[in-house]
Design a protein around this motif. Sequence first.
Motif, mmCIF file in Angstrom:
data_model
loop_
_atom_site.group_PDB
_atom_site.id
_atom_site.type_symbol
_atom_site.label_atom_id
_atom_site.label_comp_id
_atom_site.label_asym_id
_atom_site.label_seq_id
_atom_site.Cartn_x
_atom_site.Cartn_y
_atom_site.Cartn_z
ATOM 1 N N PHE A 155 25.143 -6.313 12.632
ATOM 2 C CA PHE A 155 25.792 -7.600 12.463
ATOM 3 C C PHE A 155 24.863 -8.642 11.857
ATOM 4 O O PHE A 155 25.322 -9.591 11.227
ATOM 5 C CB PHE A 155 26.297 -8.110 13.821
ATOM 6 C CG PHE A 155 27.669 -7.620 14.184
ATOM 7 C CD1 PHE A 155 28.004 -6.282 14.041
ATOM 8 C CD2 PHE A 155 28.622 -8.485 14.672
ATOM 9 C CE1 PHE A 155 29.262 -5.822 14.382
ATOM 10 C CE2 PHE A 155 29.882 -8.039 15.024
ATOM 11 C CZ PHE A 155 30.200 -6.704 14.875
ATOM 12 N N THR A 156 23.576 -8.502 12.075
ATOM 13 C CA THR A 156 22.633 -9.497 11.578
ATOM 14 C C THR A 156 22.130 -9.181 10.179
ATOM 15 O O THR A 156 21.252 -9.886 9.669
ATOM 16 C CB THR A 156 21.424 -9.587 12.534
ATOM 17 O OG1 THR A 156 20.885 -8.273 12.754
ATOM 18 C CG2 THR A 156 21.836 -10.183 13.866
ATOM 19 N N ASP A 157 22.649 -8.142 9.523
ATOM 20 C CA ASP A 157 22.244 -7.822 8.162
ATOM 21 C C ASP A 157 22.932 -8.772 7.179
ATOM 22 O O ASP A 157 24.082 -9.184 7.375
ATOM 23 C CB ASP A 157 22.594 -6.373 7.808
ATOM 24 C CG ASP A 157 21.644 -5.379 8.463
ATOM 25 O OD1 ASP A 157 20.555 -5.800 8.860
ATOM 26 O OD2 ASP A 157 21.993 -4.187 8.567
ATOM 27 N N LEU A 212 33.458 -17.184 12.157
ATOM 28 C CA LEU A 212 32.870 -16.335 11.127
ATOM 29 C C LEU A 212 31.847 -17.115 10.305
ATOM 30 O O LEU A 212 30.767 -16.609 9.980
ATOM 31 C CB LEU A 212 33.959 -15.796 10.201
ATOM 32 C CG LEU A 212 35.089 -14.983 10.833
ATOM 33 C CD1 LEU A 212 36.107 -14.592 9.768
ATOM 34 C CD2 LEU A 212 34.566 -13.746 11.526
ATOM 35 N N SER A 213 32.191 -18.351 9.978
ATOM 36 C CA SER A 213 31.305 -19.172 9.176
ATOM 37 C C SER A 213 30.027 -19.515 9.924
ATOM 38 O O SER A 213 28.930 -19.494 9.351
ATOM 39 C CB SER A 213 32.031 -20.463 8.753
ATOM 40 O OG SER A 213 31.203 -21.285 7.978
ATOM 41 N N LEU A 214 30.144 -19.845 11.212
ATOM 42 C CA LEU A 214 28.947 -20.138 12.009
ATOM 43 C C LEU A 214 28.008 -18.944 12.038
ATOM 44 O O LEU A 214 26.781 -19.089 11.956
ATOM 45 C CB LEU A 214 29.354 -20.525 13.435
ATOM 46 C CG LEU A 214 29.934 -21.925 13.615
ATOM 47 C CD1 LEU A 214 30.488 -22.088 15.019
ATOM 48 C CD2 LEU A 214 28.884 -22.994 13.340
ATOM 49 N N HIS A 215 28.579 -17.754 12.160
ATOM 50 C CA HIS A 215 27.770 -16.536 12.150
ATOM 51 C C HIS A 215 27.042 -16.401 10.815
ATOM 52 O O HIS A 215 25.840 -16.120 10.776
ATOM 53 C CB HIS A 215 28.659 -15.319 12.396
ATOM 54 C CG HIS A 215 27.914 -14.021 12.459
ATOM 55 N ND1 HIS A 215 27.632 -13.382 13.642
ATOM 56 C CD2 HIS A 215 27.371 -13.253 11.482
ATOM 57 C CE1 HIS A 215 26.946 -12.277 13.381
ATOM 58 N NE2 HIS A 215 26.787 -12.179 12.081
ATOM 59 N N ALA A 216 27.754 -16.620 9.712
ATOM 60 C CA ALA A 216 27.159 -16.477 8.383
ATOM 61 C C ALA A 216 26.040 -17.490 8.168
ATOM 62 O O ALA A 216 24.981 -17.152 7.620
ATOM 63 C CB ALA A 216 28.231 -16.626 7.313
ATOM 64 N N VAL A 217 26.266 -18.724 8.586
ATOM 65 C CA VAL A 217 25.236 -19.760 8.428
ATOM 66 C C VAL A 217 23.974 -19.383 9.190
ATOM 67 O O VAL A 217 22.854 -19.486 8.673
ATOM 68 C CB VAL A 217 25.763 -21.129 8.912
ATOM 69 C CG1 VAL A 217 24.631 -22.140 9.022
ATOM 70 C CG2 VAL A 217 26.825 -21.648 7.954
ATOM 71 N N SER A 245 30.094 -10.895 3.903
ATOM 72 C CA SER A 245 31.519 -10.617 4.111
ATOM 73 C C SER A 245 32.152 -11.626 5.058
ATOM 74 O O SER A 245 33.279 -12.087 4.840
ATOM 75 C CB SER A 245 31.696 -9.191 4.647
ATOM 76 O OG SER A 245 31.357 -8.229 3.675
ATOM 77 N N PHE A 246 31.446 -11.968 6.141
ATOM 78 C CA PHE A 246 31.951 -12.996 7.042
ATOM 79 C C PHE A 246 32.176 -14.305 6.286
ATOM 80 O O PHE A 246 33.178 -14.998 6.485
ATOM 81 C CB PHE A 246 30.965 -13.233 8.189
ATOM 82 C CG PHE A 246 31.140 -12.298 9.348
ATOM 83 C CD1 PHE A 246 32.397 -11.955 9.807
ATOM 84 C CD2 PHE A 246 30.045 -11.760 10.005
ATOM 85 C CE1 PHE A 246 32.564 -11.091 10.879
ATOM 86 C CE2 PHE A 246 30.198 -10.898 11.071
ATOM 87 C CZ PHE A 246 31.458 -10.565 11.511
ATOM 88 N N ASN A 247 31.227 -14.638 5.424
ATOM 89 C CA ASN A 247 31.308 -15.894 4.692
ATOM 90 C C ASN A 247 32.514 -15.921 3.758
ATOM 91 O O ASN A 247 33.266 -16.906 3.708
ATOM 92 C CB ASN A 247 30.018 -16.092 3.897
ATOM 93 C CG ASN A 247 29.743 -17.544 3.583
ATOM 94 O OD1 ASN A 247 29.862 -18.412 4.452
ATOM 95 N ND2 ASN A 247 29.381 -17.824 2.345
#
Length: 905
Positions: free
Chosen positions: A342-344, A370-375, A350-352
């Motif tokens: 998930f951290t790759d 999803l965006s918070l994860h991508a940031v 893709s999340f972004n």
Amino acid sequence: MPSLFSQRRVPDLVKNGQNALINGNNDDALNYFKKALKRERHLNGDGSILAARILHNIGLVLASNGESLAAMNSFEEALHIRQDKLGPGSEESAETTAQMIKLLDEIRIQSGIGERKFVKGNNGTLVDIDVGTNLLEWGEYDEAERVLSECLDFVTSNKEATDDEILKAQSAMAALFRAQGKYKEAKQLYLEAMKVARKIESRALSNGIPPVFKELNTSTSSDKPLEIDISIINSIAGYAEILRKGGELWQAKDLHKKVRKILLSAKSKRLNIRCGNTIGIYSTDYVNESKSDRVVEESEIDLHLAISHTQLGCTFFALKKYNDAFLEHQAALDIRLHSLEFTDAPISESFNYCAETLCSMENNSDALPLSLHAVHVRKLEFGIRHPAFAHALSVLSKCYQGIHRSSEAFECIQWCLDICEAIFSANHANLIPNVLAKGDILHSLGYFEKAAECYRKAKDIHTTNFITGQNDLQLEEIQKKLTHATMATSNKGCSSTLNEQPYQRWKKKDGGDPVIIITDIGRDIDDAIAFMELASLERMCILNPLGVIATVAPELERAYLARVTLDSLGLSDVPVGVGSDGGGSAEVKLNSLSFLYDGEKKLLRFEPGIDLMKHILMEVEDPKSVKLVCLSSLKDVSNFMKQESDLFCSKIREVLIMGSAEYSEEKQRIMPFSGYNTNLDWESANFVYRECQERSIPTSTVTRHAAHGCPFPPSFMKMLQDTHHLLAIEVRSVHVTEMDKLWAKLKSHRDTPERQGLTPTNDCESFLNFFRLQVCDSCNQWKNSSSYIYGSLVFLHCVDAYREMHFSPKCHLVKGVLHRVTGEPTAEDGSDRSGIANREKLRVEIQRMIQQGLSLSLTASFGDAYGRKGSHTKSLSNIVEMKTKGNQIDGSNVYSNNNDAKAMK
């Protein structure tokens, strides 16, 4: 007989290493990664994609340990494999190069060098091209252009240069032109590169091997296997990207579909895949393992396919075909979830893109987690000066704008533009979406003239980059926005300052019992875990959270923490208010979440907690319908009852308290007694209990003894971490840190300042007994503690069915109204009086809810509502379930909570 190590799967070793790295156990992490690398090389040779990922992780550990040279060597080896297998411009290559530049910057700062230096080989060598490509990935466009121009001049003028070298140089230079916004030059170079790629393919034709494109478009198949060089695929995809960037969207779509068709055929047909001068044979039933051939792995084809899905998704997005775009990005995400962590960086990509597409589909609340994860991931992987991080900020601004939090959106988009303006030229086409987004935010804030300026700037940039007929859809959008802003300016005049953003309001929605929550989130991990459960109960329409009030000093910091926690769990529509100091000290340091960046705090505005509660209760129509959940000090409840007594009594159905209380036979009522929440403001606690009983408002108190009666085993924290949700990972990390601090306190001498806050009875033995700890004999360090989930029990008490099923509270009638207390101290004879009916069933229930709350916050948008029909891939929730399978709670009493020694008394 095989050793234990040889029986372990490489992915398991990698997973253990990543968990150790997250928890700060660098020595264990390095050991796991080295074993995984040894095993992977034994099975698949030195150049596999998984080996590259392991080398990348080894570099991270070594860099964290301060071993810069060794880390750089590991990164370089990983980068060589990734560029060879996935291409120099791949997300994975960029991920590694970003780490290398961060490491080089640290070395440069430590050594006092004022300007970054680049090592460059002899002109015309492939090493030079790799250096130029790395500079491109770092965002050093001017330096990259100098290096790659020299390389391209050399190979095109050198008669001894091979076609592979020419193709590589042309493709790298075309990719640079594309990044610089020089689409005309890039298009010409890609066309030349495709000619060279066709020349390479002709070698296969001379050997009698049929051409791919002809065979794929016919119903008949050749006896001989198909063959294609991966460089041809990359050239076609690169050319299609130039067409997309240049506004020739329909042609770009057709070419991207052709690339995807080739890659999909590799999943079902016997196909020779050539990379450079070697040829590998891939099919569903046979892989040539000859060490002399270049064997293309299935995972490599999958990752190329994920890139193709992503590029096609971006093309559909530009065509405003958002449903089609979403499905392509989801397909890319599904592939990557099966192959990567998930951290790759590719998963964050893709999340972004999924989040960006959901925003265009007006589903911003589901896009936000999803965006918070991508940031967060892109900030860690690329740093805060990289275009990838800037794009993530741009998408985050769209998420905030879509849920009417324009102040936060403005901060994000301004940061994004600051990064872009430092990297790109003044009229770079990539600036257009970000300038438009800024204009939209300014327009929503009532700053119409400034918004119109943004739209004019976007129009000027568009005119500079595109001719008539190119990217017309974007131009139409710009013109429409400009017209609206101009009309608004004429009608309402020009505002000189930004309008104040109104407070976020509760929005009426059906489903679930309405609740208001008062929390001191940040004191420990308990409230954050309780919110995970709340997210699940909200998704199931069992509870309907109307608002959250953060209390106990520093209350404003706690409000920030509550806001981002709710956002990450898909509860962005729940307003947050700032309560009182709760009787606490402002000097308390909170356990903050690392993905709450400081910039967000500048413009976040919170309504006073009393005002928020008043507005909510006034808008609630049904009398006696709202349940008030108090996870902290009762000072805010007391203040509200004194100011708005009639409103409180008319709308509050029940008050649920996480605290300490017992029934007094002498006074014939429930009385609070000493405990952390009660002691914060004893007078307020007495007032709330007395007034609720006097005014016939039921109370339900859950004491710490109830939590102590249901400890959670190590698999609980393992389950949290395996969901890969950022909040869960942060909770696990905070838990380990706080337990380490407490353990260090307990081991210190009784008379030292380090034991501040501990009583003489708080010693290592009591610590071990309370948390059911084990101690490592070799290092005298704790391991495997029990976990006490306090706040989650309170939320379950909100639901009558769960309360009846899982708890046995003591019930007391006061003035004909039932008041409950769950949890009493253990009896002298050792009998359990925790009030837990069946701890095993309760554990399973809570774990299921928390796991569901975390996974659904990332997958709520992955359903049939978006037209997903007959997909052959698994959703993210399936992946999470698969990854966490086997971590079910087993009843053993071992694992974690960071509540301090006060709970041990």
